[in-house]
Design a protein around this motif. Sequence first.
Motif, mmCIF file in Angstrom:
data_model
loop_
_atom_site.group_PDB
_atom_site.id
_atom_site.type_symbol
_atom_site.label_atom_id
_atom_site.label_comp_id
_atom_site.label_asym_id
_atom_site.label_seq_id
_atom_site.Cartn_x
_atom_site.Cartn_y
_atom_site.Cartn_z
ATOM 1 N N ARG A 529 0.836 -1.198 0.000
ATOM 2 C CA ARG A 529 0.000 0.000 0.000
ATOM 3 C C ARG A 529 0.875 1.254 0.000
ATOM 4 N N THR A 530 1.961 1.222 0.776
ATOM 5 C CA THR A 530 2.886 2.356 0.800
ATOM 6 C C THR A 530 3.534 2.558 -0.566
ATOM 7 N N ASN A 531 3.956 1.479 -1.193
ATOM 8 C CA ASN A 531 4.572 1.590 -2.523
ATOM 9 C C ASN A 531 3.588 2.164 -3.539
ATOM 10 N N ALA A 532 2.320 1.764 -3.434
ATOM 11 C CA ALA A 532 1.318 2.284 -4.365
ATOM 12 C C ALA A 532 1.117 3.786 -4.173
ATOM 13 N N LEU A 533 1.051 4.230 -2.911
ATOM 14 C CA LEU A 533 0.883 5.663 -2.644
ATOM 15 C C LEU A 533 2.103 6.454 -3.102
ATOM 16 N N LEU A 534 3.298 5.885 -2.901
ATOM 17 C CA LEU A 534 4.510 6.567 -3.381
ATOM 18 C C LEU A 534 4.501 6.665 -4.903
ATOM 19 N N GLY A 535 3.978 5.632 -5.565
ATOM 20 C CA GLY A 535 3.871 5.686 -7.020
ATOM 21 C C GLY A 535 2.940 6.809 -7.470
ATOM 22 N N GLN A 536 1.808 6.962 -6.773
ATOM 23 C CA GLN A 536 0.889 8.060 -7.095
ATOM 24 C C GLN A 536 1.556 9.413 -6.857
ATOM 25 N N LEU A 537 2.279 9.511 -5.742
ATOM 26 C CA LEU A 537 2.967 10.759 -5.426
ATOM 27 C C LEU A 537 4.007 11.094 -6.499
ATOM 28 N N GLN A 538 4.736 10.081 -6.970
ATOM 29 C CA GLN A 538 5.745 10.311 -8.001
ATOM 30 C C GLN A 538 5.103 10.817 -9.294
ATOM 31 N N ILE A 539 3.978 10.230 -9.666
ATOM 32 C CA ILE A 539 3.283 10.667 -10.886
ATOM 33 C C ILE A 539 2.862 12.132 -10.770
#
Length: 721
Positions: A529-539
Amino acid sequence: MAEDGAAATVNTAGSSTANAMAYLQDEMKADSDAVPPLNLGDLDLTTDEFILDEVDIHIQANLEDDLVKEALKTGVDLRQYSKQVETELQRIEQASIKDYIKESENIASLHNQITACDSILERMEGMLSTFQSDLLSISSEIQTLQQQSVSMNLRLKNRQAVRSQLSQLVDELVVPSTMISVILDSPVTEQEFLEQLHELNNKINFAKELSFRETLACSDIQDIVDRLKIKAVTKIREFILQKIYSFRKPMTNYQIPQNTLLKYRFFYQFLLANERTVAKEIRDEYVDTMSKIYYSYFKSYSGRLLKVQYEDVADKDDLMGVEDTAKKGFFSKPSLKSRNTIFTLGQRGAVLSPAELEGPILIPHTAQKGDCRYPYETLFRSQHYALLDNSCREYLFLSDFFMVAGNSALDLFNSIMGKTLGQFLKNMATYVSDCYDSIAVFLCIHIILRFKAITAKRNIPALDKYWEAVLELLWPRFELILEMNIQSIRNTDPQKLGVLDTRPHYITRRYAEFSSAIVSINQTFPNERTNALLGQLQIEVENFVLKMAAEFPSRRDQLIFLINNYDMMLGVLMERASDDSKEVEGFQQLLLARTQEFIEEILSPPFGGMIAFVKESEALMEKGQLDKLKNDEARITQLVRGFSSTWKQSVEALSQDVMRSFTNFKNGTSIIQGALTQLIQYYHGFHKVLSQPTFRSLAVRSELINLHHLMVEVKKHKPNF
């Protein structure tokens, strides 16, 4: 000759046989003449009824005899031979008679000796018969003795077994005076009291067993045993309650009386077996006392810890996409000496190191004297390590002293620590509801994950439910704060962020620091879940950088802004994250693409004509249509002479411009090296095009700069570290 000899032998044998037969016939005839006829009846061989087959068989058998064969072979006269044999037999008979007569005395003596021996053997036979009968009599007596021995041995074993049981029974029934005096007079801390208490417990159990069997002897000792039990229970109760009450004294180290109680854990076992009411009283008193002690201690400790927390904490406006103003000044020089930052990990991650994670807890009054301030996660670590240490020790004490295990041990532990744990969760919920420091929350999550692993390693399940409850509070809050930051960047308006600047933007710096912090912390206990949120933040950050770049009027400034921001974010991420992380790989690709585009952009003004000619020529060469440029001699001459006269000044200006445009010296140097390398490749392509047959006759080719000389000169313009 051999055949003639064999035939003669056969004839001789045949004539001998004929002679023998003739002789037998003559003998039979002579005998028949001399002897009167006999009536033999059935034995008469001369009758016609007698079958001569058997006679032939006997004759044939006699003829096979070796002596007969020898006699027939040599032609001996059988009559003479028979007389000779008879004479020899008579001679031998006479000689044998003379020998017997000669040895008659010895034979008579041998006969007498044999008779004497026979008499002796007869007497010995009688003696042996008597001995045999005696042996039979002795064997029967031995069997009788053996049976008597087996019977006596069985009776002995039975008596010994009865004696052993009776002896044990008597020993258990007897209450020695030593036991009575020790139980009544000796302090409970004496070793002899503990020993006699064990003996008394055995006698109580034995008396109970006898009472179930309705043994009459049990009534003789029941009264004495009951009185001793009451006295022992009274003394043990007073001792244990005194130790429990000593916990309540201020500044008492309760571990010392706990260790004392563990030395006398048999006391509670004795109470539990013989007086459950008193055992329950002691257990309830201990639970009530320790519950209040732990609650008071942790409530006071938590309150004093909050006094050494940083005063400047994040609020709901401290988000990644918020404008950087003088009031907020996240990345300006902090006013406090050790002020905590919002998006930068810094030294905060050290709280997860093994040395600090299980290090000594903070002493609040010592920190106040030293005017020290700490981030929330440090206080959280200290508070929960104190909880972990005390809970493990308490759980082990309860399991050992009160002899509980499994769910019973957990229930007893919760009755003591439940109020304290509830207060912890209440305080945590209050803090989390108003917390906007995502790094602090994420560090607290990983502190709990590591503490959970420690208790699992120690095989202490007492805090498992508490750890889960804390994580259920922290995870949703962390995700909420992260989503708020994502939304803040998504809603950011580049036109409201002040003056445009090609240097790295403070929002991208915030993202780089924050992302590197979360990625580095998340490596030990990865969370999807953390990795997914970081991916959204990066985008969202990538989109923000593109929106900011679009505000610049020139493509060159746009590329400088993009490269500066990508390079800064990549540099910060690589300090903490691994090189193969998704974030690092993504920004590496973006940086490479924009750098290559920028190189083309800066080479275009001074060398754009040559670059365009090379690209156009290479395209025509691939199609075999290079002759279309045959009439561009003037253009080629201008390009050759223009490059030869201005390339040094252009390279120098390009280098200075690049170094001024990029904040990262290493990145600027890399771009210059890439630009010069690209320039040499283009000029090499220019050489290659002019060497084709179409342009080989041009006089201006002699003015081309030697490629090796150009490379040597270009190296002089490469900046050195």
